[in-house]
Enzyme design. Structure first.
Site, PDB file in Angstrom:
ATOM      1  N   SER A 157       1.318  -1.335  -0.415  1.00  0.00           N
ATOM      2  CA  SER A 157      -0.037  -0.015  -0.444  1.00  0.00           C
ATOM      3  C   SER A 157       0.488   1.276   0.226  1.00  0.00           C
ATOM      4  O   SER A 157       0.582   2.256   0.929  1.00  0.00           O
ATOM      5  CB  SER A 157      -0.568  -0.402   1.725  1.00  0.00           C
ATOM      6  OG  SER A 157      -1.533  -1.247   1.042  1.00  0.00           O
ATOM      7  N   ARG A 172       7.210   6.900  -4.524  1.00  0.00           N
ATOM      8  CA  ARG A 172       7.796   7.219  -3.286  1.00  0.00           C
ATOM      9  C   ARG A 172       7.504   6.318  -1.804  1.00  0.00           C
ATOM     10  O   ARG A 172       6.292   5.633  -1.784  1.00  0.00           O
ATOM     11  CB  ARG A 172       7.443   8.500  -3.220  1.00  0.00           C
ATOM     12  CG  ARG A 172       6.483   9.188  -2.775  1.00  0.00           C
ATOM     13  CD  ARG A 172       6.190  10.753  -3.038  1.00  0.00           C
ATOM     14  NE  ARG A 172       5.970  10.860  -4.754  1.00  0.00           N
ATOM     15  CZ  ARG A 172       4.930  10.375  -5.210  1.00  0.00           C
ATOM     16  NH1 ARG A 172       3.834  10.118  -4.693  1.00  0.00           N
ATOM     17  NH2 ARG A 172       5.020  10.675  -6.718  1.00  0.00           N
ATOM     18  N   ASP A 210      -4.184  -1.197  -0.756  1.00  0.00           N
ATOM     19  CA  ASP A 210      -5.181  -1.413   0.409  1.00  0.00           C
ATOM     20  C   ASP A 210      -7.012  -0.947  -0.096  1.00  0.00           C
ATOM     21  O   ASP A 210      -7.811  -1.554   0.371  1.00  0.00           O
ATOM     22  CB  ASP A 210      -4.471  -1.352   1.373  1.00  0.00           C
ATOM     23  CG  ASP A 210      -4.514   0.614   2.096  1.00  0.00           C
ATOM     24  OD1 ASP A 210      -4.529   1.043   0.877  1.00  0.00           O
ATOM     25  OD2 ASP A 210      -4.269   0.731   2.713  1.00  0.00           O
TER      26      ASP A 210
END
Ligand code: GLC
Length: 491
Positions: A157, A172, A210
């Site tokens: 996630s 990132r 998620d």
């Protein structure tokens, strides 16, 4: 000491003995942290245009990542799947059986603690540890069995660009993770290599966010669910777009009617600071984070940051010579970054005692600070303000997706520690939705955020199942390794 002034408050009579100087501070904080109805509407409208911008060829701040999850479960998905969720604090490994019965599932699962050092360690340690846990799980649950390959949905996630569903380049790190050598790289090959090295018979079928997992798991049991949200350590949402409304995929000539789940990564909303009412404390949280300038929205609403915001305000009021709360006390603990988390605020908000005894005990046990009654009132109000702002701002995101898609009535399935455990979060969010849409008071909420099914377990397994189904139907779009994936499912 200044004269006490009476003022209205959420708690009956609670502010009656708060001295004037502290009351002024409370009022200042109320001004900083309150998001009025008109502002909610303005944020929502800007959010709508930023969602569209993220889907455009030029792109915008919100990544709006096509996930290659191209379908919605109909309740008839079947098979046995492994689901692995690499969360911030735990690694969860599940084996999920989707039986023939509509909308049902069986699940066995184990949780492994993610050692704190892994968050800032090396990529090799991260994948090695994850593969070790999966190996342990398989050995424990399938002792002495000869297992062929199992398809796996891997919930990772973070913002990853996905050219394929079994691929993902980490844009990132977010949520305080900072592991060298992972950003800018496809995370699947090193993870699969670590599994292979350990002889673990698993094929990664789908890399899942998620939010997408939450959306699919909720839609599996309730087809009015159109959005999946996470309100936890981080904050984000996913929804289903038609390929024809995703200009940045135009070059792929996909059937415009095909569905595509979009991982919004809305934590990055307003990174250019145009609309969100940032306070000086939000600016410090951002500056002191590992990735300043990123995740502006997330840093105002997600669980990881709520306690930190609270701490920064208290520290400011302690050092401000005109206020000096906790005067003469040792504030070493309070000075430690991230020493308070969202559960500290939750506990304050649920303190049932008129004299805020539980809050006082909490400050003394956790921070070694003795807090007097007026200061306790300030702390309680501050927790309310920070928690309420978070709930109200997240509703702007939900409302924006609904506006973009033209949904006037639907549900959003939500998961995450803040949604599940932060007091009043749901009610405050619902109230903000009412204000954004101006629903008449006698109308039952047409758009509702409801607790979801298990997204990172069942949701990830469902996405793996949907991927296999469309492969079998001949839709190979956005799948890098179709043959290997199909082979993993045969066994
Ligand atoms: C962060 C991540 C995002 C995730 C969210 C909730 O925003 O970047 O991928 O969905 O946290 O966990």
């Amino acid at each position: 000491m200044a004269t006490p002034v009476r003022r209205p408050s959420s708690r009956k009579g609670s502010m009656s003995d708060v001295p004037k100087d502290l009351l002024q501070q409370i009022e200042r904080l109320e001004g900083l942290f309150t998001v009025p109805q008109e502002k909610l509407k303005a944020i929502t409208d800007h959010f709508v245009s930023e969602l569209a911008k993220g889907l455009s060829k030029e792109g915008g701040s919100i990544p709006m990542i096509p996930t290659w999850c191209m379908g919605i479960p109909n309740g008839h998905e079947t098979g046995t799947f492994l689901a692995v969720d690499m969360g911030g604090t735990n690694l969860r490994v599940c084996e999920i059986v989707l039986p023939d019965a509509k909308g049902e599932f069986d699940i066995i699962q184990s949780k492994y603690r993610m050692p704190e050092e892994l968050r800032t360690g090396t990529a090799e340690e991260l994948w090695g540890y994850t593969a070790d846990c999966i190996k342990q799980f398989i050995e424990y649950h399938h002792e002495d069995e000869k297992l062929d390959q199992l398809p796996m949905g891997f919930t990772f996630s973070y913002p990853v660009s996905q050219e394929y569903i079994d691929h993902g380049v980490l844009q990132r790190w977010t949520k305080g993770f900072d592991i060298d050598g992972v950003e800018g790289v496809d995370v699947v090959p090193p993870f699969e290599a670590a599994l292979k090295e350990r002889g673990v018979p698993i094929k990664l079928t789908a890399l899942v966010n998620d939010t997408t997992g939450t959306l699919m798991a909720s839609a599996y049991t309730d087809d009015t669910v159109k959005i999946g949200c996470i309100f936890g350590t981080g904050c984000n949402a996913a929804y289903v777009e038609d390929c024809g409304s995703i200009p940045k995929l135009e070059h792929m000539n996909l059937d415009p009617k095909l569905p595509m789940a979009i991982n919004c990564e809305w934590g990055a909303f307003d990174n250019e600071h145009i609309i969100l009412p940032r306070t000086p404390y939000d600016i410090i949280v951002d500056k002191e984070s590992p990735r300043p300038g990123q995740q502006s929205f997330e840093k105002m609403v997600a669980g990881l940051y709520l306690g930190e915001l609270f701490r920064l305000v208290l520290l400011d009021l302690h050092t401000n010579p005109e206020v000096q709360i906790f005067k003469g006390q040792n504030v070493d603990e309070l000075q430690k970054m991230y020493s308070l988390d969202a559960s500290f605020l939750s506990a304050i908000e649920v303190d049932p005692y008129e004299n805020l005894q539980e809050t006082a005990d909490l400050f003394s046990s956790k921070l070694g600070i003795h807090v007097n009654k007026p200061e306790l009132e300030l702390c309680r109000r501050l927790a309310e303000l920070i928690g309420t702002r978070a709930a109200r701002l997240t509703s702007c995101g939900v409302a924006a997706i609904c506006k973009k898609k033209g949904y006037t009535s639907c549900k959003a399935g939500a998961d995450g520690s803040v949604f599940n455990r932060y007091p009043h979060f749901k009610a405050r969010g619902a109230q903000a939705l009412r204000e954004i849409f101006d629903w008449p008071s006698d109308l039952k909420d047409p758009i509702e955020v409801i607790p979801s099914e298990d997204g990172s377990g069942v949701g990830a397994a469902l996405i793996a199942a949907l991927t296999l189904r469309r492969l079998k139907e001949g839709n190979h779009a956005g799948i890098r390794d179709p043959q290997a994936i199909l082979a993993s499912a045969k066994s």
